[in-house]
Design a protein around this motif. Structure first.
Motif, short mmCIF file in Angstrom:
data_model
loop_
_atom_site.label_atom_id
_atom_site.label_comp_id
_atom_site.label_asym_id
_atom_site.label_seq_id
_atom_site.Cartn_x
_atom_site.Cartn_y
_atom_site.Cartn_z
N ALA A 36 0.83 -1.20 0.00
CA ALA A 36 0.00 0.00 0.00
C ALA A 36 0.87 1.25 0.00
O ALA A 36 1.89 1.29 0.69
CB ALA A 36 -0.91 0.00 1.22
N PRO A 37 0.50 2.26 -0.79
CA PRO A 37 1.28 3.50 -0.80
C PRO A 37 1.22 4.21 0.55
O PRO A 37 0.23 4.13 1.28
CB PRO A 37 0.60 4.33 -1.90
CG PRO A 37 -0.79 3.76 -2.02
CD PRO A 37 -0.66 2.31 -1.69
N ASP A 38 2.32 4.89 0.89
CA ASP A 38 2.42 5.66 2.14
C ASP A 38 2.20 4.80 3.38
O ASP A 38 1.74 5.29 4.42
CB ASP A 38 1.40 6.81 2.14
CG ASP A 38 1.61 7.77 0.97
OD1 ASP A 38 2.78 8.05 0.64
OD2 ASP A 38 0.61 8.20 0.38
N SER A 39 2.54 3.53 3.29
CA SER A 39 2.41 2.61 4.42
C SER A 39 3.78 2.36 5.03
O SER A 39 4.81 2.68 4.43
CB SER A 39 1.80 1.28 3.96
OG SER A 39 2.68 0.62 3.07
N PRO A 40 3.84 1.78 6.24
CA PRO A 40 5.15 1.44 6.82
C PRO A 40 5.97 0.54 5.92
O PRO A 40 7.19 0.68 5.84
CB PRO A 40 4.76 0.74 8.12
CG PRO A 40 3.44 1.32 8.49
CD PRO A 40 2.74 1.53 7.18
N ALA A 41 5.31 -0.41 5.24
CA ALA A 41 6.04 -1.31 4.34
C ALA A 41 6.64 -0.56 3.16
O ALA A 41 7.80 -0.79 2.77
CB ALA A 41 5.10 -2.41 3.84
N THR A 46 19.34 -10.22 0.54
CA THR A 46 18.54 -10.15 1.77
C THR A 46 18.83 -8.83 2.49
O THR A 46 19.96 -8.35 2.50
CB THR A 46 18.90 -11.32 2.72
OG1 THR A 46 18.63 -12.55 2.05
CG2 THR A 46 18.06 -11.27 3.99
N SER A 47 17.78 -8.24 3.06
CA SER A 47 17.97 -7.01 3.82
C SER A 47 17.09 -7.04 5.06
O SER A 47 16.11 -7.78 5.14
CB SER A 47 17.62 -5.78 2.96
OG SER A 47 16.26 -5.84 2.55
N ILE A 48 17.50 -6.23 6.05
CA ILE A 48 16.73 -6.10 7.29
C ILE A 48 16.15 -4.69 7.33
O ILE A 48 16.89 -3.70 7.23
CB ILE A 48 17.62 -6.35 8.52
CG1 ILE A 48 18.20 -7.75 8.49
CG2 ILE A 48 16.82 -6.15 9.81
CD1 ILE A 48 19.19 -8.03 9.61
N VAL A 49 14.84 -4.60 7.44
CA VAL A 49 14.16 -3.30 7.48
C VAL A 49 13.37 -3.20 8.78
O VAL A 49 13.08 -4.21 9.43
CB VAL A 49 13.22 -3.11 6.27
CG1 VAL A 49 14.01 -3.18 4.97
CG2 VAL A 49 12.11 -4.15 6.27
N THR A 50 13.04 -1.98 9.15
CA THR A 50 12.26 -1.75 10.37
C THR A 50 10.93 -1.11 10.02
O THR A 50 10.88 -0.11 9.29
CB THR A 50 13.03 -0.83 11.34
OG1 THR A 50 14.27 -1.45 11.69
CG2 THR A 50 12.22 -0.60 12.62
N VAL A 51 9.86 -1.69 10.54
CA VAL A 51 8.51 -1.14 10.33
C VAL A 51 7.81 -1.07 11.69
O VAL A 51 8.12 -1.82 12.60
CB VAL A 51 7.67 -2.00 9.35
CG1 VAL A 51 8.30 -2.03 7.98
CG2 VAL A 51 7.49 -3.41 9.89
N THR A 52 6.84 -0.17 11.78
CA THR A 52 6.03 -0.04 13.00
C THR A 52 4.57 -0.26 12.62
O THR A 52 3.95 0.61 11.99
CB THR A 52 6.20 1.35 13.65
OG1 THR A 52 7.58 1.56 13.96
CG2 THR A 52 5.37 1.45 14.92
#
Length: 348
Positions: A128-133, A181-187
């Motif tokens: 989804a646009p403008d989402s944490p992802a 592979t990468s590590i990302v942070t989401v809330t």
């Protein structure tokens, strides 16, 4: 329908017997006379008396009760009201305590029993646009490996883990289409836009393999404990979501719960034990709420009396308040049951 009814009675029977046994044994231990131990609600079908206690089986299989001597009257022989505040609170809270501990046993059993586990690659279908992802750089075609340090068997588990971490910055391990592979942070958001979800991901499980699994005993105990803690977190977040007005679904009454129990029972014994554990935890928390007629309401009266240095609330007044609370709860159950029936009829 018969299968659903029998499964519901079995599950409810386990929860009620465990709850009332907590009251029964603690009352006996503190010298409180137990007049009756009832399974189901009246009218009575039959009863057997052993010692000072009648053990009855009643027609309506929607609960049970332990009738203690003098719950509000300290003058009654061997009454609950004549005991110390600590003992009274222990007796009143013991049913909920047993229901809170029961999930550990049920979930350990669920992991011990051979059960099917669906495993596959969790692929991102849409972001989804403008989402944490989207802000984390996740794109369609990526594969989710883990979330908040949790290994993920399928996208249903992903959804559950996301819900457990609402409002908390969480690390995701992502494998991209090029193999990196990468590590990302989401809330995950408490109040996401409609149809976006907490993180803004739409996923699917690809290349699903159904594996038959049975966990060794001591490992099952550990996983059962961890799962019990997870249920507490899920319950807490569900309540907060209801307060925020973002919770999906609604409140289910006896008919709605019976329908779910029937569906889960058809999936196997292990899923049924898991769902029974969830119901047991719900029952424990509900009973400790300070609502008249519930254990928590009775405990509240004892606490008030304790704070007033032993000055009792008039027993007749307390009895009337509990009766009003009971009438309110019955009315609420009738209303929710009506909604359950309308929802079932509406779905054909």
């Amino acid at each position: 329908m018969l299968f659903t009814l029998l499964a519901f009675i079995l599950v409810l029977g386990v929860l009620v017997l465990a709850h009332e046994a907590g009251h029964f044994f603690t009352a006996k231990a503190f010298g409180v006379k137990v007049n009756e131990f009832g399974v189901g609600y009246p009218p009575r079908l039959f009863a057997v008396k052993r010692g000072e206690t009648e053990y009855s089986v009643n027609l309506l299989p929607l609960g049970g009760f332990v009738k203690l001597s003098g719950e509000e009257d300290p003058e009654a022989p061997d009454s609950l009201a004549s005991k110390s505040h600590a003992k009274r609170i222990t007796v009143l809270a013991s049913g909920a305590v047993i229901n809170a501990l029961l999930p550990l046993i049920l979930l350990t059993g669920a992991f011990l029993i051979p059960h099917d586990v669906a495993r596959g690659a969790i692929e991102v279908v849409e972001v989804a646009p403008d989402s944490p992802a989207a802000a984390a750089g996740i794109v369609a075609g990526d594969t989710v490996i883990s979330f908040a340090g949790r290994e993920l068997d399928n996208n249903a588990v992903l959804g559950r883990v996301i819900f457990m971490n609402l409002g908390e910055a969480s690390e995701m391990v992502i494998r991209h289409a090029d193999g990196t592979t990468s590590i990302v942070t989401v809330t995950p958001r408490w109040e996401p836009p409609a149809d976006q979800g907490a993180v803004g991901l739409q996923t699917t499980t690809k290349d699903v393999v159904i594996e038959r699994e049975s966990v060794p005993f001591f490992q099952a105990i550990g996983r059962g404990f961890n799962e019990s803690v997870d249920l507490l977190v899920l319950f807490k977040n569900s309540i907060l979501s209801m307060i925020a007005g973002t919770a999906e679904g609604g409140v289910a009454g006896p008919v709605g719960i019976a329908t779910i129990v029937g569906d889960v029972a058809r999936a196997g014994l292990s899923p049924l034990l898991e769902f029974t554990a969830l119901l047991s935890l719900n029952l424990a928390i509900l009973n400790l709420l300070p609502i008249p007629a519930l254990d928590g309401g009775r405990i509240a009266f004892v606490v008030v009396e304790w704070a007033r240095r032993g000055k009792r609330i008039d027993p007749q007044t307390e009895g009337k308040i509990h009766f009003i609370g009971f009438a309110f709860l019955i009315s609420l159950i009738i209303l929710v049951t009506f909604n359950d029936i309308m929802r079932i009829v509406g779905n054909g």
